[in-house]
Design an enzyme around this catalytic site. Structure first.
Site, short mmCIF file in Angstrom:
data_model
loop_
_atom_site.label_atom_id
_atom_site.label_comp_id
_atom_site.label_asym_id
_atom_site.label_seq_id
_atom_site.Cartn_x
_atom_site.Cartn_y
_atom_site.Cartn_z
N LEU A 63 0.82 -1.04 0.03
CA LEU A 63 0.07 -0.01 0.03
C LEU A 63 0.88 1.32 0.04
CD1 LEU A 63 -2.39 -1.43 2.66
CD2 LEU A 63 -3.02 -1.00 0.03
N LYS A 169 14.89 0.54 4.06
CA LYS A 169 14.22 1.27 2.91
C LYS A 169 14.19 2.55 2.88
CE LYS A 169 11.30 0.82 -0.57
NZ LYS A 169 12.00 0.52 -2.18
#
Length: 291
Positions: A63, A169
């Site tokens: 998402l 990340k």
């Protein structure tokens, strides 16, 4: 394996398709129905509510951001209604604060959370060649490793704490965006002295910067290619913001990230939010008065 897959955007739809090709039963939910219909034709089962995806052995979510993830997984009651022992692979880029919130929510629901953010654009998602950082309960990771092997070329273990994969990340996305800005600025400088953009890109990607970030975005900047976004300026702005927020509580100064944020904010304000991230480098050239 029976897999619930939530989020079929530019990355998720290719990932779900690869799981189908590998012979898994895939239950899909997405806010818009175009990608759902495409995957149903490939053998997926369409769901009417995201909570139905939790009637599986593993749930994968891909998402856009914290707000969307909270709305779809937590506020909808989907996570709370799941059966204990379920494994959730969260593969999106989320903030440090929200990952911590997710850890607590999953513990309350009896669901095992694995943070597994992916590295690569949508073409690598479609070909199953992503790199994937994973952090979470080791037994759960071992169970889903066959799925990770379908989705990526390599899995990079980051320990038990999902936050480890999440901060990796965030940091690497900040580095990628820095590389794009630096490439655009360097291209503007060399172009002003008569060096062709293509010659500049050929040189840097064959010598000092022979890495995917430069090999992918260097030619795109040289061609002024900003359409067909695999990674938008709006998402880049979000990710740089995540880095700055992550640095504050640990007193980590990120001065260049602040520059990136301002340049991205300027581009989004001028209506370029849905342009490819290469547009950041193109804007650096335009700031120099060159086309």
């Amino acid at each position: 394996m029976r897999i619930g897959f939530i989020g079929l955007g530019s990355m998720g739809k290719g990932m779900a398709a690869n799981l189908l090709k590998a012979g898994h039963q895939v239950l899909v939910w997405n806010r818009s129905q175009g990608a759902v219909e495409t995957l149903v034709k490939q053998g997926a089962v369409a769901l009417k509510h995201p909570g139905e995806a939790f009637d599986a052995e593993v749930v994968i979510s891909m998402l856009a951001d914290d707000a969307v993830t909270r709305s779809i997984l937590i506020d909808s009651g989907a996570l709370a209604s799941s059966k204990p022992g379920l494994i959730h692979l969260s593969m999106a880029t989320l903030s440090v604060a929200f990952i911590r919130e997710m850890v607590e929510a999953h513990a309350s629901a009896g669901v095992q959370l694995i943070a597994a953010p992916v590295f690569g654009r949508n073409d690598l998602a479609e070909s199953g060649m992503l790199n994937i950082a994973v952090a979470g309960p080791q037994a759960a990771i071992a169970k889903v490793q066959p799925l990770l092997d379908v989705l990526g070329q390599k899995t990079w273990p980051m320990g038990e704490d999902p936050l480890n994969a999440g901060i990796l990340k965030i940091a690497t996305n900040m580095m990628l965006i820095s590389a794009i800005e630096a490439t655009g600025e360097a291209m503007a400088l060399t172009q002003s002295y008569g060096v062709a953009n293509t010659d500049f890109v050929d040189f840097i990607t064959s010598t000092l910067f022979a890495a995917p970030a430069y090999k992918v975005y260097g030619p795109k900047i040289a061609r002024r290619e900003t359409e067909g976004a695999g990674f938008t300026l709006r998402l880049g702005l979000k990710d740089v913001g995540l880095a700055l927020k992550a640095g504050e509580p640990n007193h980590v100064p990120l001065p260049f990230a602040s520059v990136l944020r301002d340049n991205l904010l300027d581009a989004v304000a001028l209506g370029e939010g849905e342009s490819d991230l290469a547009a950041l480098g193109v804007r650096a050239i335009k700031r120099s008065g060159q086309g």
